[in-house]
Design a protein around this motif. Structure first.
Motif, PDB file in Angstrom:
ATOM      1  N   ILE A  20       0.842  -1.204   0.000  1.00 50.81           N
ATOM      2  CA  ILE A  20       0.000   0.000   0.000  1.00 50.81           C
ATOM      3  C   ILE A  20       0.871   1.245   0.000  1.00 50.81           C
ATOM      4  CG2 ILE A  20      -1.616   1.352   1.404  1.00 50.81           C
ATOM      5  CD1 ILE A  20      -2.800  -1.424   2.276  1.00 50.81           C
ATOM      6  N   ASN A  21       1.914   1.258   0.823  1.00 50.41           N
ATOM      7  CA  ASN A  21       2.807   2.416   0.890  1.00 50.41           C
ATOM      8  C   ASN A  21       3.519   2.651  -0.442  1.00 50.41           C
ATOM      9  OD1 ASN A  21       2.064   2.775   3.561  1.00 50.41           O
ATOM     10  ND2 ASN A  21       3.847   1.716   4.374  1.00 50.41           N
ATOM     11  N   TYR A  22       3.946   1.580  -1.122  1.00 50.22           N
ATOM     12  CA  TYR A  22       4.580   1.728  -2.437  1.00 50.22           C
ATOM     13  C   TYR A  22       3.585   2.264  -3.461  1.00 50.22           C
ATOM     14  CZ  TYR A  22       8.673  -0.881  -0.784  1.00 50.22           C
ATOM     15  OH  TYR A  22       9.791  -1.286  -0.116  1.00 50.22           O
ATOM     16  N   GLY A  29       4.087  10.194  -6.930  1.00 50.19           N
ATOM     17  CA  GLY A  29       5.092  10.488  -7.951  1.00 50.19           C
ATOM     18  C   GLY A  29       4.472  10.830  -9.293  1.00 50.19           C
ATOM     19  N   PHE A  30       3.414  10.113  -9.676  1.00 49.11           N
ATOM     20  CA  PHE A  30       2.718  10.447 -10.918  1.00 49.11           C
ATOM     21  C   PHE A  30       2.091  11.829 -10.812  1.00 49.11           C
ATOM     22  CE2 PHE A  30       3.148   5.980 -12.085  1.00 49.11           C
ATOM     23  CZ  PHE A  30       3.320   6.076 -13.453  1.00 49.11           C
ATOM     24  N   LEU A  36      11.299   8.485  -7.964  1.00 47.28           N
ATOM     25  CA  LEU A  36      12.654   8.052  -7.627  1.00 47.28           C
ATOM     26  C   LEU A  36      12.593   6.616  -7.139  1.00 47.28           C
ATOM     27  CD1 LEU A  36      15.681   8.396  -6.962  1.00 47.28           C
ATOM     28  CD2 LEU A  36      14.964   9.265  -4.721  1.00 47.28           C
ATOM     29  N   PHE A  37      13.330   5.730  -7.802  1.00 47.11           N
ATOM     30  CA  PHE A  37      13.477   4.342  -7.381  1.00 47.11           C
ATOM     31  C   PHE A  37      14.891   4.194  -6.837  1.00 47.11           C
ATOM     32  CE2 PHE A  37      10.253   4.484 -10.586  1.00 47.11           C
ATOM     33  CZ  PHE A  37       9.274   3.628 -10.116  1.00 47.11           C
ATOM     34  N   GLY A  41      21.925   2.179  -2.541  1.00 43.68           N
ATOM     35  CA  GLY A  41      22.713   3.303  -3.031  1.00 43.68           C
ATOM     36  C   GLY A  41      22.601   3.577  -4.518  1.00 43.68           C
ATOM     37  N   ARG A  42      21.767   2.830  -5.225  1.00 38.81           N
ATOM     38  CA  ARG A  42      21.570   3.038  -6.670  1.00 38.81           C
ATOM     39  C   ARG A  42      20.212   3.675  -6.893  1.00 38.81           C
ATOM     40  NH1 ARG A  42      23.464  -3.008  -7.386  1.00 38.81           N
ATOM     41  NH2 ARG A  42      21.658  -3.123  -6.067  1.00 38.81           N
TER      42      ARG A  42
END
Length: 95
Positions: A20-22, A29-30, A36-37, A41-42
């Motif tokens: 749900i949080n994702y 974000g939309f 941002l994914f 560290g990537r």
């Protein structure tokens, strides 16, 4: 898990609240115009705009369930025609 400058992939086990949080983060974000994914560290930033091709697949095979959401768009083109038939996704009360 893997990523590069132009690719991001992540797979893990999550509970329903984490999912749900994702999904809320994707929605936000939309709405803001940038996603941002990040993992280990990537990072990969995507900027959705214009018409977005949406592919939804849901299937059940025995007790195994699969739900896939795929979105595709072009950074250089905002054109294209929206699909004529609307998609309906709605919650129902679990029994």
């Amino acid at each position: 898990m893997s990523s590069s400058a132009n690719r991001f992939r992540h797979e893990s086990l999550q509970d329903c609240q984490s999912i749900i949080n994702y999904l809320i983060a994707l929605k936000d974000g939309f709405e803001s115009g940038a996603l941002l994914f990040s993992t280990d560290g990537r990072n990969l930033v995507l900027k959705p705009d214009g018409l977005i091709n949406l592919n939804v697949e849901a299937k059940r095979k025995g007790e195994e369930i699969k739900l896939s959401l795929k979105m595709r768009w072009s950074e250089n083109e905002g054109g294209g025609n929206p699909e004529d038939q609307p998609l309906l996704i709605e919650p129902i009360k679990a029994s």
